[in-house]
Design a protein around this motif. Structure first.
Motif, PDB file in Angstrom:
ATOM      1  N   PHE A   1      -5.436  -3.674  12.068  1.00 36.70           N
ATOM      2  CA  PHE A   1      -5.358  -2.392  12.774  1.00 36.70           C
ATOM      3  C   PHE A   1      -4.880  -1.298  11.832  1.00 36.70           C
ATOM      4  N   ALA A   2      -3.909  -1.635  10.983  1.00 41.45           N
ATOM      5  CA  ALA A   2      -3.309  -0.644  10.084  1.00 41.45           C
ATOM      6  C   ALA A   2      -4.323  -0.075   9.096  1.00 41.45           C
ATOM      7  N   VAL A   3      -5.072  -0.960   8.410  1.00 40.47           N
ATOM      8  CA  VAL A   3      -5.999  -0.467   7.384  1.00 40.47           C
ATOM      9  C   VAL A   3      -7.187   0.266   8.002  1.00 40.47           C
ATOM     10  N   LYS A   4      -7.525  -0.073   9.243  1.00 40.13           N
ATOM     11  CA  LYS A   4      -8.650   0.589   9.908  1.00 40.13           C
ATOM     12  C   LYS A   4      -8.273   1.976  10.433  1.00 40.13           C
ATOM     13  N   ASN A   5      -7.006   2.159  10.753  1.00 39.13           N
ATOM     14  CA  ASN A   5      -6.594   3.402  11.394  1.00 39.13           C
ATOM     15  C   ASN A   5      -5.571   4.224  10.615  1.00 39.13           C
ATOM     16  N   GLY A   6      -4.855   3.596   9.657  1.00 37.72           N
ATOM     17  CA  GLY A   6      -3.837   4.315   8.910  1.00 37.72           C
ATOM     18  C   GLY A   6      -4.360   4.866   7.595  1.00 37.72           C
ATOM     19  N   ASP A   7      -3.450   5.361   6.777  1.00 42.89           N
ATOM     20  CA  ASP A   7      -3.777   5.880   5.448  1.00 42.89           C
ATOM     21  C   ASP A   7      -3.688   4.725   4.457  1.00 42.89           C
ATOM     22  N   ILE A   8      -4.826   4.254   3.985  1.00 41.16           N
ATOM     23  CA  ILE A   8      -4.850   3.044   3.160  1.00 41.16           C
ATOM     24  C   ILE A   8      -4.163   3.243   1.809  1.00 41.16           C
ATOM     25  N   LYS A   9      -4.137   4.461   1.295  1.00 42.53           N
ATOM     26  CA  LYS A   9      -3.463   4.721   0.020  1.00 42.53           C
ATOM     27  C   LYS A   9      -1.957   4.567   0.185  1.00 42.53           C
ATOM     28  N   ILE A  10      -1.430   5.111   1.280  1.00 41.46           N
ATOM     29  CA  ILE A  10       0.000   4.974   1.566  1.00 41.46           C
ATOM     30  C   ILE A  10       0.354   3.514   1.802  1.00 41.46           C
ATOM     31  N   LEU A  11      -0.488   2.817   2.566  1.00 44.12           N
ATOM     32  CA  LEU A  11      -0.238   1.403   2.861  1.00 44.12           C
ATOM     33  C   LEU A  11      -0.238   0.570   1.582  1.00 44.12           C
ATOM     34  N   GLY A  12      -1.156   0.895   0.659  1.00 46.69           N
ATOM     35  CA  GLY A  12      -1.198   0.176  -0.608  1.00 46.69           C
ATOM     36  C   GLY A  12       0.080   0.368  -1.395  1.00 46.69           C
ATOM     37  N   SER A  13       0.567   1.601  -1.452  1.00 49.04           N
ATOM     38  CA  SER A  13       1.798   1.891  -2.190  1.00 49.04           C
ATOM     39  C   SER A  13       3.012   1.243  -1.527  1.00 49.04           C
ATOM     40  N   LEU A  14       3.078   1.334  -0.182  1.00 44.74           N
ATOM     41  CA  LEU A  14       4.214   0.754   0.541  1.00 44.74           C
ATOM     42  C   LEU A  14       4.244  -0.767   0.455  1.00 44.74           C
TER      43      LEU A  14
ATOM     44  N   ILE B   1      -9.404 -10.137  -4.418  1.00 42.46           N
ATOM     45  CA  ILE B   1      -9.919 -10.522  -3.107  1.00 42.46           C
ATOM     46  C   ILE B   1      -9.152  -9.815  -1.988  1.00 42.46           C
ATOM     47  N   TRP B   2      -7.805  -9.862  -2.045  1.00 39.71           N
ATOM     48  CA  TRP B   2      -7.036  -9.268  -0.951  1.00 39.71           C
ATOM     49  C   TRP B   2      -7.170  -7.742  -0.913  1.00 39.71           C
ATOM     50  N   SER B   3      -7.159  -7.112  -2.074  1.00 32.65           N
ATOM     51  CA  SER B   3      -7.285  -5.651  -2.117  1.00 32.65           C
ATOM     52  C   SER B   3      -8.672  -5.209  -1.650  1.00 32.65           C
ATOM     53  N   SER B   4      -9.711  -5.909  -2.089  1.00 33.96           N
ATOM     54  CA  SER B   4     -11.071  -5.532  -1.682  1.00 33.96           C
ATOM     55  C   SER B   4     -11.286  -5.832  -0.196  1.00 33.96           C
ATOM     56  N   TYR B   5     -10.727  -6.937   0.292  1.00 38.25           N
ATOM     57  CA  TYR B   5     -10.817  -7.261   1.718  1.00 38.25           C
ATOM     58  C   TYR B   5     -10.172  -6.158   2.555  1.00 38.25           C
ATOM     59  N   SER B   6      -9.018  -5.680   2.109  1.00 39.97           N
ATOM     60  CA  SER B   6      -8.306  -4.636   2.845  1.00 39.97           C
ATOM     61  C   SER B   6      -9.111  -3.344   2.879  1.00 39.97           C
ATOM     62  N   VAL B   7      -9.717  -2.990   1.736  1.00 39.15           N
ATOM     63  CA  VAL B   7     -10.509  -1.758   1.666  1.00 39.15           C
ATOM     64  C   VAL B   7     -11.803  -1.904   2.468  1.00 39.15           C
ATOM     65  N   ILE B   8     -12.433  -3.083   2.402  1.00 35.35           N
ATOM     66  CA  ILE B   8     -13.651  -3.331   3.200  1.00 35.35           C
ATOM     67  C   ILE B   8     -13.336  -3.217   4.689  1.00 35.35           C
ATOM     68  N   SER B   9     -12.168  -3.740   5.084  1.00 35.06           N
ATOM     69  CA  SER B   9     -11.765  -3.688   6.491  1.00 35.06           C
ATOM     70  C   SER B   9     -11.680  -2.248   6.990  1.00 35.06           C
ATOM     71  N   LYS B  10     -11.329  -1.345   6.086  1.00 40.70           N
ATOM     72  CA  LYS B  10     -11.233   0.075   6.434  1.00 40.70           C
ATOM     73  C   LYS B  10     -12.582   0.603   6.936  1.00 40.70           C
ATOM     74  N   THR B  11     -13.657   0.010   6.444  1.00 39.22           N
ATOM     75  CA  THR B  11     -15.003   0.465   6.818  1.00 39.22           C
ATOM     76  C   THR B  11     -15.518  -0.229   8.086  1.00 39.22           C
ATOM     77  N   LEU B  12     -14.719  -1.124   8.658  1.00 35.62           N
ATOM     78  CA  LEU B  12     -15.160  -1.909   9.821  1.00 35.62           C
ATOM     79  C   LEU B  12     -14.401  -1.523  11.090  1.00 35.62           C
ATOM     80  N   LYS B  13     -14.170  -0.233  11.268  1.00 33.84           N
ATOM     81  CA  LYS B  13     -13.413   0.239  12.429  1.00 33.84           C
ATOM     82  C   LYS B  13     -14.103  -0.123  13.740  1.00 33.84           C
ATOM     83  N   HIS B  14     -15.417  -0.359  13.681  1.00 30.79           N
ATOM     84  CA  HIS B  14     -16.155  -0.707  14.895  1.00 30.79           C
ATOM     85  C   HIS B  14     -15.941  -2.163  15.307  1.00 30.79           C
TER      86      HIS B  14
END
Length: 298
Positions: free
Chosen positions: A232-245, A164-177
């Motif tokens: 803000f981070a997942v919408k504008n940053g590098d989600i792969k880096i954020l996942g690893s960090l 749930i949390w991982s998919s929510y974070s990735v879905i959020s990446k698509t909601l920059k608007h």
């Protein structure tokens, strides 16, 4: 890398730092039941969003302009994750449940490959794997754990929480608007549903001064305020880096408990620290190069 992209990565790291205080304030919250604690924390978190609206000279009515389906996504992520996590902790040993829960940073990296213009590279995979092994050592106290079939329900809930949390974070990446202040509505809904779950499943505890302080700090930080930064981070940053960090969260959380004298510093903790830091550095290889070039030019 533009300033917004860099800011997203920095705020993502700040979010992870806030999440690292989760264990400490949870310990200080004492005997407050989980859903009562969530109701208090997310209620506090709502005020951060209201303050954000006021600072941006927007009215509360702006929240009603957010599409209903977006609120479903927010409720799915914030309430859904915490609900399944707490059910998992109640129905399975904490060590194994935490291990499965901390699959979410790995799943973020994996799921991000499904996004447009996103591609996994070897250092993302290697770095995330090393960090996963380190997190495993942390939550399993050196690799000592056994799965028992009687805890299958709890294990399933822990895995559900991670998904749930991982998919929510990735879905959020698509909601920059969708503006970040929408998280205010997510927090209000999560507080409401947590209160309902508390009234149905738990007995109310009157918190002491220390417990109330811990609840407020959770709402300002790891269980509340951090979600605005993460959005803000997942919408504008590098989600792969954020996942690893994100694997830094259990590491820093453990180190804080060690520093406060709540948990011992063992050889497995030290080895886990090395693996998580190494994994995070490797997975952030591309970003580190950008930072290095920036300082050389300066």
């Amino acid at each position: 890398m533009d300033n917004t992209h860099a800011k997203g990565n920095i705020l993502g790291l700040l979010t992870i730092l806030l999440w690292s205080s989760l264990a400490l304030f949870t310990v200080l919250s004492g005997s407050i039941p989980p859903f009562q604690l969530l109701a208090i924390s997310f209620f506090i978190a709502s005020f951060i969003g209201l303050f954000m609206l006021k600072k941006q000279k927007r009215s509360f009515k702006e929240l009603f302009k957010i599409p209903f389906k977006i609120y479903l996504v927010g409720l799915y992520g914030l309430f859904g994750y915490h609900f399944f996590y707490f059910v998992a902790i109640k129905n399975a040993p904490a060590i194994e449940a935490n291990l499965l829960n901390y699959l979410w940073p790995l799943l973020i990296v994996v799921f991000s490959a499904l996004l447009p213009n996103e591609k996994l590279k070897w250092y993302h995979i290697v770095g995330t794997f090393l960090a996963l092994v380190g997190a495993f050592l942390l939550v399993s106290k050196g690799g000592k754990f056994e799965f028992d079939e009687q805890y299958f329900y709890g294990f399933a809930c822990a895995l559900a929480a991670a998904i749930i949390w991982s998919s929510y974070s990735v879905i959020s990446k698509t909601l920059k608007h969708i503006p970040t202040f929408a998280v205010t509505g997510f927090c209000l809904l999560t507080a409401l549903f947590s209160l309902i779950a508390h009234l149905i499943l738990e007995q109310t505890i009157i918190p002491s001064a220390t417990q109330l302080f811990a609840s407020i700090m959770l709402g300002l930080g790891p269980v509340g305020g951090a979600f605005y930064l993460w959005d803000f981070a997942v919408k504008n940053g590098d989600i792969k880096i954020l996942g690893s960090l994100s694997y830094l969260a259990p590491l820093l959380s453990t180190l804080i408990l060690v520093f406060m004298g709540i948990a011992p510093l063992t050889s497995s903790v030290i080895f886990a620290c090395i693996l998580i830091v190494l994994g995070s550095i490797i997975s952030s290889k591309e970003y580190i190069k950008v930072i290095k070039k920036f300082f050389i030019k300066s």
